[in-house]
Design a protein around this motif. Structure first.
Motif, short mmCIF file in Angstrom:
data_model
loop_
_atom_site.label_atom_id
_atom_site.label_comp_id
_atom_site.label_asym_id
_atom_site.label_seq_id
_atom_site.Cartn_x
_atom_site.Cartn_y
_atom_site.Cartn_z
N LYS A 4 0.69 -1.05 0.15
CA LYS A 4 0.00 0.05 0.19
C LYS A 4 0.75 1.32 -0.01
CE LYS A 4 -4.18 -1.46 1.94
NZ LYS A 4 -5.22 -1.42 3.16
N GLU A 5 1.91 1.27 0.74
CA GLU A 5 2.91 2.36 0.95
C GLU A 5 3.41 2.73 -0.61
OE1 GLU A 5 3.01 -0.16 3.23
OE2 GLU A 5 2.33 0.84 5.18
N THR A 6 3.84 1.67 -1.15
CA THR A 6 4.48 1.65 -2.55
C THR A 6 3.69 2.32 -3.45
OG1 THR A 6 6.12 -0.24 -2.00
CG2 THR A 6 5.93 0.20 -4.27
N GLU A 7 2.55 1.51 -3.41
CA GLU A 7 1.48 2.40 -4.28
C GLU A 7 1.12 3.55 -4.03
OE1 GLU A 7 0.33 0.79 -7.28
OE2 GLU A 7 1.70 -0.63 -6.66
N PHE A 8 1.06 4.22 -2.67
CA PHE A 8 0.91 5.55 -2.65
C PHE A 8 2.08 6.38 -3.19
CE2 PHE A 8 1.40 8.87 0.43
CZ PHE A 8 0.19 9.74 0.38
N VAL A 9 3.15 6.08 -2.71
CA VAL A 9 4.29 6.70 -3.20
C VAL A 9 4.35 6.92 -4.84
CG1 VAL A 9 6.84 7.01 -2.99
CG2 VAL A 9 5.53 6.56 -1.02
N LYS A 10 4.05 5.79 -5.34
CA LYS A 10 4.06 5.80 -6.78
C LYS A 10 3.06 6.91 -7.40
CE LYS A 10 6.00 1.28 -7.92
NZ LYS A 10 5.60 -0.18 -8.39
N GLY A 11 1.87 6.79 -6.89
CA GLY A 11 0.75 7.36 -7.31
C GLY A 11 1.08 8.91 -7.04
N LEU A 12 1.70 9.14 -5.99
CA LEU A 12 1.93 10.70 -5.56
C LEU A 12 3.06 11.04 -6.38
CD1 LEU A 12 1.28 12.78 -3.22
CD2 LEU A 12 3.34 11.86 -2.04
N TRP A 13 3.97 10.23 -6.81
CA TRP A 13 4.99 10.73 -7.86
C TRP A 13 4.31 10.97 -9.21
CZ3 TRP A 13 9.47 12.90 -7.55
CH2 TRP A 13 9.98 12.95 -6.45
N VAL A 14 3.39 10.18 -9.68
CA VAL A 14 2.70 10.55 -11.00
C VAL A 14 2.03 11.57 -10.87
CG1 VAL A 14 0.81 9.53 -12.28
CG2 VAL A 14 2.64 8.02 -11.54
N CYS A 15 1.44 12.07 -9.80
CA CYS A 15 0.56 13.31 -9.57
C CYS A 15 1.50 14.42 -9.62
CB CYS A 15 -0.13 13.24 -8.25
SG CYS A 15 -1.45 14.58 -8.08
N ASN A 16 2.96 14.13 -8.88
CA ASN A 16 3.91 15.39 -9.09
C ASN A 16 4.15 15.59 -10.46
OD1 ASN A 16 4.30 15.92 -6.29
ND2 ASN A 16 5.94 14.50 -6.07
N GLY A 17 4.26 14.59 -11.07
CA GLY A 17 4.73 14.68 -12.77
C GLY A 17 3.56 15.38 -13.38
N VAL A 18 2.33 15.10 -13.26
CA VAL A 18 1.60 15.90 -13.77
C VAL A 18 1.18 17.18 -13.55
CG1 VAL A 18 -1.12 15.88 -13.92
CG2 VAL A 18 -0.10 13.68 -14.16
N VAL A 19 1.24 17.45 -12.27
CA VAL A 19 1.14 18.90 -11.86
C VAL A 19 2.57 19.76 -12.37
CG1 VAL A 19 1.34 20.65 -9.67
CG2 VAL A 19 -0.10 18.38 -9.52
N PHE A 20 3.56 19.29 -12.20
CA PHE A 20 4.60 19.92 -12.85
C PHE A 20 4.63 20.20 -14.45
CE2 PHE A 20 9.40 19.42 -14.47
CZ PHE A 20 9.57 20.81 -14.19
N ALA A 21 4.05 19.04 -15.16
CA ALA A 21 3.90 19.24 -16.55
C ALA A 21 2.81 20.56 -16.79
CB ALA A 21 3.25 18.00 -17.14
N LEU A 22 1.86 20.34 -15.96
CA LEU A 22 0.70 21.35 -16.30
C LEU A 22 1.09 22.82 -16.07
CD1 LEU A 22 -2.57 19.48 -14.58
CD2 LEU A 22 -1.96 19.97 -17.19
N LEU A 23 1.96 22.93 -14.81
CA LEU A 23 2.32 24.33 -14.44
C LEU A 23 3.46 24.66 -15.65
CD1 LEU A 23 3.10 24.16 -10.65
CD2 LEU A 23 1.04 25.11 -11.88
#
Length: 126
Positions: A4-23
């Motif tokens: 669960k922790e690994t999936e959470f961190v992976k999801g957080l990194w994907v979201c970080n990438g999306v936010v960075f790309a959008l900005l």
């Protein structure tokens, strides 16, 4: 880390990438080159610091590590990284290499991600 922790961190990194790309895309479309560069540099600094902090926390929480020594080491590294980040940001802004607003927006990538992640999680619960 468990599943669960690994999936959470992976999801957080994907979201970080999306936010960075959008900005960054927004800055490239609507802002100046200096502003877009500020978003890019700030985002990369924020993501690098987040990754280094993630690694330090995982390393510190390993079962075989002496907690007191590991915590002291982690805090020392954190303060050194913070000082280095402040120095780099000071040089970037004082030498007018990047636009401060763009830099601030880029530095906010992780904050925006975690805030958005939290709001979405609360909505799912309620």
């Amino acid at each position: 880390m468990g599943g669960k922790e690994t999936e959470f961190v992976k999801g957080l990194w994907v979201c970080n990438g999306v936010v960075f790309a959008l900005l960054l895309a927004g800055a490239l479309i609507w802002g100046s080159k200096s502003s877009a560069l500020g978003v890019a540099v700030g985002g990369l600094i924020a993501l690098a610091n987040f990754k280094l902090m993630q690694r330090a926390i995982v390393k510190t929480l390993r079962p075989h590590v002496r907690k007191g020594l590991a915590m002291s080491s982690m805090l020392l590294k954190y303060y050194l990284r913070f000082a280095a980040t402040v120095l780099v940001l000071g040089v970037l802004v004082s030498q007018n290499m990047v636009e401060p607003v763009g830099l601030l927006l880029g530095l906010s990538v992780v904050v925006i991600t975690i805030t958005t992640w939290g709001v979405i999680s609360v909505r799912k619960l309620g």
